[in-house]
Design a protein around this motif. Structure first.
Motif, short mmCIF file in Angstrom:
data_model
loop_
_atom_site.label_atom_id
_atom_site.label_comp_id
_atom_site.label_asym_id
_atom_site.label_seq_id
_atom_site.Cartn_x
_atom_site.Cartn_y
_atom_site.Cartn_z
N PHE A 2 -43.44 -6.30 -76.80
CA PHE A 2 -44.27 -5.15 -77.15
C PHE A 2 -44.09 -4.78 -78.62
CE2 PHE A 2 -43.78 -4.47 -72.57
CZ PHE A 2 -45.05 -4.01 -72.19
N ILE A 3 -45.03 -4.00 -79.12
CA ILE A 3 -44.81 -3.23 -80.34
C ILE A 3 -44.65 -1.78 -79.91
CG2 ILE A 3 -45.91 -2.32 -82.43
CD1 ILE A 3 -46.98 -5.07 -82.98
N GLY A 4 -43.58 -1.15 -80.35
CA GLY A 4 -43.27 0.22 -79.93
C GLY A 4 -43.45 1.22 -81.05
N SER A 12 -44.86 14.90 -83.38
CA SER A 12 -45.59 13.68 -83.72
C SER A 12 -45.99 12.88 -82.49
CB SER A 12 -44.76 12.80 -84.67
OG SER A 12 -43.49 12.53 -84.12
N ALA A 13 -45.80 13.47 -81.30
CA ALA A 13 -46.09 12.74 -80.06
C ALA A 13 -47.57 12.42 -79.90
CB ALA A 13 -45.59 13.55 -78.85
N THR A 14 -48.44 13.38 -80.22
CA THR A 14 -49.87 13.14 -80.07
C THR A 14 -50.34 12.05 -81.03
OG1 THR A 14 -50.29 15.39 -79.32
CG2 THR A 14 -52.17 14.19 -80.22
N VAL A 15 -49.82 12.07 -82.24
CA VAL A 15 -50.21 11.07 -83.24
C VAL A 15 -49.84 9.66 -82.77
CG1 VAL A 15 -49.56 10.17 -85.51
CG2 VAL A 15 -50.30 12.53 -85.27
N ILE A 16 -48.63 9.48 -82.25
CA ILE A 16 -48.24 8.13 -81.85
C ILE A 16 -49.06 7.66 -80.65
CG2 ILE A 16 -45.92 8.43 -82.81
CD1 ILE A 16 -44.86 8.36 -79.90
N ILE A 22 -52.34 6.40 -82.02
CA ILE A 22 -52.17 5.09 -82.64
C ILE A 22 -52.13 3.99 -81.56
CG2 ILE A 22 -50.62 3.64 -84.01
CD1 ILE A 22 -49.66 6.26 -85.38
N ALA A 23 -51.32 4.21 -80.53
CA ALA A 23 -51.21 3.22 -79.46
C ALA A 23 -52.54 3.03 -78.73
CB ALA A 23 -50.11 3.62 -78.48
N ASP A 24 -53.26 4.13 -78.49
CA ASP A 24 -54.52 4.05 -77.75
C ASP A 24 -55.58 3.24 -78.50
OD1 ASP A 24 -53.44 5.59 -75.74
OD2 ASP A 24 -54.41 7.46 -76.36
N TYR A 25 -55.46 3.14 -79.79
CA TYR A 25 -56.42 2.36 -80.58
C TYR A 25 -56.38 0.88 -80.17
CZ TYR A 25 -58.56 0.01 -84.59
OH TYR A 25 -59.33 -0.79 -85.39
N PHE A 26 -55.19 0.43 -79.78
CA PHE A 26 -55.01 -1.01 -79.52
C PHE A 26 -55.33 -1.33 -78.06
CE2 PHE A 26 -52.68 -0.12 -83.36
CZ PHE A 26 -53.12 -1.14 -84.18
N VAL A 79 -47.15 0.32 -77.28
CA VAL A 79 -46.78 1.43 -76.42
C VAL A 79 -46.17 2.57 -77.23
CG1 VAL A 79 -44.57 0.33 -75.88
CG2 VAL A 79 -45.44 2.13 -74.38
N ALA A 80 -46.59 3.79 -76.93
CA ALA A 80 -46.06 4.98 -77.59
C ALA A 80 -44.95 5.59 -76.76
CB ALA A 80 -47.19 6.00 -77.78
#
Length: 515
Positions: free
Chosen positions: A133-135, A143-147, A150-154, A169-170
């Motif tokens: 994975f990329i974490g 910063s939880a919503t931001v990460i 970012i993850a949802d984009y992929f 995964v965030a």
């Protein structure tokens, strides 16, 4: 301990000749005639599967024995055929001789050239992964919503060109500020984040902070020896330009890591590279008869092949800790375990928590009366090999064999600590049917009984109820689990992975005040 040659054709199961309670193999109705110690006795109550029945008269104050282990005392006189549960068992603590090292037995290790292998991912520094994975880590809840954005984009479509990457995964969390620092809680949070950032199952890591939190990103990196580079990136929202700019910068950072993360191949490696986190949740009266001892048998196999088994959930060894201290390789290892239990006694004093006796409603409905009875089954997951070391929560595990990591019994918190410590696969036993998954290390779920497995087969990976059904011995079931572990470590998807679980189960242990 349970003998592999047990015959479970009858309605009641006797686990040890010295027990004064039996286990109902199936639901039994009041008035049902059963054989108790050679005599036909009429059941005096309706008894659910997995619950206990008095095998003989038990006087008030007399110890109640299961697996020839005291799980409480009779709160009143109990007659043969009575249902034995919370209504007539009292939990009474008592002194237990730790017997450091008395049960240590040499391990019959498999020769290195003959050890089982799995198809793992070997990182440049020699670490071995089971997933890729990329974490994205949040230093603070801010910063939880931001990460997550970012993850949802992929999406799967955007990752189509990177077939060797299991996902982005965030790992959002709810702390990082409003906490005492320095403090044990603060240290545990940083250790947990760093353990994930270093995990071999992450081919790339992005750490995102807000900028004004107590858990500053720069200090987090420095204190944990993490360095930014091709595989580790960091962003601070207040420096990057805010929410939208940080999301865009995060997407760009992950896009730069994807080609490198994708450039891997699976190759045969010894199972000595496996570190298995052992967890149980939603337990029932069958967990200590089937799934837990079968998993223990699998862990004995793993240890023989050079691997590592990580038992945790400190409140759930309370009352049977001597089963582990007697297997400690040194008095120092055994005492460290007792020290953690003493810490828990102070930590939970005056609280209505599991450590102090009360198990969850699901455990009670499944037949477990108190924490001593739950602990009796829980400890079996660790098998029979020597206890090599005891670690604090999320502390890196550097010893092979059977080890213990301090943690709460709450499943997401315990597993988060195990993964942070280095577990690259989780084995989770359940009698009630826990719907759990984890990333970046996958979870295998082991059902304790066939009816639940059949009802929840989409979530359960293996049916240990076959032991009760008379189709498999404990040893055979342990081999089946070991074989399943090897396949899962090689990339075979677990049921929780197929269902998409694991994005919300990153739950670091909150130990201190919120201010």
């Amino acid at each position: 301990m349970l003998q592999s040659s047990k015959n479970y054709n009858g309605p009641l199961i006797r686990l040890n000749p010295n027990d004064n309670v039996l286990i109902a193999r199936e639901p039994l109705t009041i008035g049902h005639q059963v054989a108790l110690d050679g005599e036909s006795v009429r059941l005096r109550a309706q008894v659910a599967a997995g619950h206990k029945v008095a095998a003989r008269r038990i006087a008030a104050g007399e110890p109640i024995r299961k697996y020839d282990t005291v799980i409480g005392v009779a709160a009143r006189d109990i007659e043969p055929g009575d249902h034995v549960h919370t209504h007539n068992i009292t939990l009474v603590d008592f002194d237990r001789d730790p017997g450091f090292g008395l049960d240590v037995k040499p391990v019959d290790y498999v020769a290195p050239e003959q050890r089982a292998t799995f198809r793992g991912i070997v990182r440049p520094d020699g670490r071995v992964a089971t997933r890729n994975f990329i974490g994205i880590m949040a230093s603070v809840n801010c910063s939880a919503t931001v990460i997550r954005h970012i993850a949802d984009y992929f999406t799967p479509e955007r990752l189509r060109d990177y077939p060797n990457v299991d996902g982005v995964v965030a790992f959002a969390q709810t702390s990082g500020c409003g906490m005492s620092s320095p403090s044990e809680h603060f240290d545990v949070l940083r250790r947990t984040i760093a353990g994930y950032a270093r995990h071999p199952n992450l081919g790339g890591v992005l750490i995102v902070g807000l900028g004004c939190e107590r858990n500053q990103v720069g200090d987090l990196l420095d204190s944990q020896g993490l360095k930014t580079g091709k595989a580790v990136h960091a962003l601070v929202m207040q420096n990057t330009g805010g929410t939208r700019a940080t999301i865009e910068a995060g997407i760009e950072a992950v896009q730069a890591m994807l080609p490198v993360a994708n450039d891997i191949v699976r190759t045969p490696v010894p199972v000595s590279h496996l570190k298995i986190g052992l967890e149980c949740g939603g337990s029932d009266g069958f967990s200590g008869i089937t799934a837990n001892p079968a998993l223990g048998a699998a862990m004995d196999l793993l240890v023989r092949h050079g691997g590592t088994a990580i038992l945790s959930e400190t409140p759930e060894i309370h009352g049977v800790e001597y089963m582990l201290t007697r297997r400690a390789v040194s008095p120092e290892v055994g005492q460290k375990l007792l020290d953690r239990l003493a810490w828990w006694e102070r930590y939970t004093r005056g609280q209505n928590g599991q450590f102090n006796g009360v198990v969850g409603p699901g455990n009670q409905q499944g037949g477990l009366a108190n924490i001593f009875e739950k602990s009796l089954g829980s400890a079996m997951k660790g098998g029979t090999t020597p206890l090599q070391a005891v670690y604090e929560y999320a502390e890196p595990i550097d010893r092979a064999g059977f080890v213990f990591m301090d943690s709460p019994g709450y499943d997401p918190v315990a597993v988060t600590g195990q993964i942070a410590s280095g577990a690259n696969l989780i084995c989770f036993t359940t009698g009630r049917g826990s719907m759990f998954g984890s990333k970046p290390a996958p979870t295998l779920k082991l059902a304790s009984n066939t009816p639940m497995f059949t009802r929840l087969e989409e979530d359960m990976d293996i049916n240990c109820g076959l032991v009760i059904d008379g189709e498999r011995s404990i040893e055979e079931m342990g081999q089946d689990i070991f074989d399943l572990i090897v396949r899962a470590a090689s990339g075979e998807r677990t049921k929780s992975e197929l269902l998409g679980l694991g994005d919300n189960e990153f739950v670091p242990w909150h130990m201190g005040i919120v201010s």
